[in-house]
Design an enzyme around this catalytic site. Structure first.
Site, PDB file in Angstrom:
ATOM      1  N   SER A   1      37.756  29.139  19.975  1.00  0.00           N
ATOM      2  CA  SER A   1      39.042  28.444  19.895  1.00  0.00           C
ATOM      3  C   SER A   1      40.184  29.376  19.511  1.00  0.00           C
ATOM      4  O   SER A   1      41.353  29.033  19.701  1.00  0.00           O
ATOM      5  CB  SER A   1      38.960  27.300  18.878  1.00  0.00           C
ATOM      6  N   HIS A   2      39.866  30.568  18.969  1.00  0.00           N
ATOM      7  CA  HIS A   2      40.906  31.525  18.598  1.00  0.00           C
ATOM      8  C   HIS A   2      40.735  32.858  19.320  1.00  0.00           C
ATOM      9  O   HIS A   2      41.351  33.845  18.961  1.00  0.00           O
ATOM     10  CB  HIS A   2      40.899  31.761  17.087  1.00  0.00           C
TER      11      HIS A   2
ATOM     12  N   GLU B   1      39.708  23.449  18.979  1.00  0.00           N
ATOM     13  CA  GLU B   1      38.404  22.899  19.352  1.00  0.00           C
ATOM     14  C   GLU B   1      38.567  21.610  20.161  1.00  0.00           C
ATOM     15  O   GLU B   1      37.813  21.363  21.108  1.00  0.00           O
ATOM     16  CB  GLU B   1      37.574  22.626  18.102  1.00  0.00           C
TER      17      GLU B   1
END
Length: 339
Positions: A47-48, A188
């Site tokens: 997600s990052h 997410e």
């Protein structure tokens, strides 16, 4: 049918720089962002990871950040460093101010780095781990746009407001945690939407305040804090410390850039460092060794230290490269081809 693409770390770095520099980011900002998203991807923090390049380009294209801004570093006080990011990405501000933070921390025992007027999108653990790599204890926190309802509420007011901590363990991976005060990071939910998968119950509510497992409805509604009122209180604390205390805004006063307006995506970040050696002098190592008893006690019960899976993923990625969804790879490649 293969729906993933595996890249070497060098290829992931090259792709990230091609996306960023090809879409107007100066070399310094592109380098700082690349190092952060590739570090996250290596640790399988999807997600990052490279996915975040999409948001950076979107924000830049819509005038939400200055891709060439040079941070202004201000020696505010013996234990305080301020940085005006000048509407640039926070990552370059952190990298440029880190040496002063380390120097002040070693001198005073504790020091604060306050970054203001910045575009912040990244995970916090790469920053606190850079601090613990110097033998210091690191903490970091930042507000985000209002995506989260306060405990008992039904409308977005708080940010996901993450907090991170890293404790140095010479010869071992540091004790590190990095988590949002919401049930999950917003990225997410976005990844679930892209994959067409439902989200777990308890992550979010829809725009009417009703529970939902539909990621699209969740993104249009509000996320929930972890631990109910406890997460809500921590989120509020982070908003205050990394907002009004350092002269910046509250999260709900910011909003993302869009095709219709450049938005107001800029806000603050607070980073705190502690020096065991300055606190304890010659006894520092003895007390750091004592801390190991706590970590050993956790592991001996069969429990897992925070970030352990991330460190294991790091070793896998160093050997095997990083794997991302094919659709994401195609989206990123398209961003380079458009130029």
């Amino acid at each position: 049918m293969n729906d993933t693409v595996t890249l070497t770390i060098e290829q992931a770095q090259e792709l990230s720089l091609a996306v960023l520099e090809g879409n107007g980011f100066g070399k310094e900002h592109a380098g700082a962002i690349m190092r952060s998203v590739v570090a996250a991807q290596i640790d399988e923090c999807h997600s990052h990871g490279l996915y975040r390049l999409m948001g950076c380009v979107h924000t830049a294209r819509n005038g939400g950040l200055d891709t060439h801004a040079q941070p202004e570093i201000i020696d505010q006080a013996p234990a305080i460093t301020r940085v005006d990011a000048r509407k640039g990405c926070s990552l370059l501000s952190f990298e440029k101010a880190l040496p002063m933070l380390v120097e002040k921390t070693r001198h005073c025992g504790i020091s604060v780095l306050a970054i203001t007027n910045s575009f912040h999108f990244s995970a916090l653990w790469p920053e606190v781990e850079q601090i613990s790599a110097h033998g210091l204890v690191g903490m970091a926190m930042t507000p985000t746009h209002a995506f989260v309802a306060p405990a008992g509420g039904t409308k977005p007011l708080l940010g996901t407001n993450p907090i991170a901590f890293s404790w140095p363990r010479p010869g071992k991976t540091p004790y590190t945690f990095d988590f949002a005060t919401s049930m999950i990071a917003r990225g997410e939910i976005e990844l679930h939407r892209r994959a067409g998968k439902p989200i777990p119950e308890g992550w979010a509510i829809d725009k009417n305040g009703d529970a939902t497992t539909d990621p699209t409805e969740a993104l249009e509604g509000a996320m929930l804090t972890f631990g109910g009122h406890k997460g809500s209180a921590l989120s509020t604390m982070i908003g205050l410390l990394a907002g009004p205390l350092i002269g910046d805004v509250l999260g709900h006063e910011t909003y993302a850039a869009s095709e219709n307006a450049p938005g107001k995506p800029h806000h603050g970040e607070m980073i705190i460092a502690f020096s065991p050696e300055t606190f304890l002098g010659a006894d520092a190592q003895k007390h750091l060794d004592h801390a190991e008893e706590l970590f050993e006690g956790i592991v001996n019960q069969g429990a897992r230290l925070p970030s352990q899976r991330r460190f294991e993923a790091r070793e896998r990625s160093r050997k095997n490269g990083v794997t991302i969804p094919k659709a994401l790879y195609e989206d990123l490649s398209a961003l380079t081809a458009e130029q």
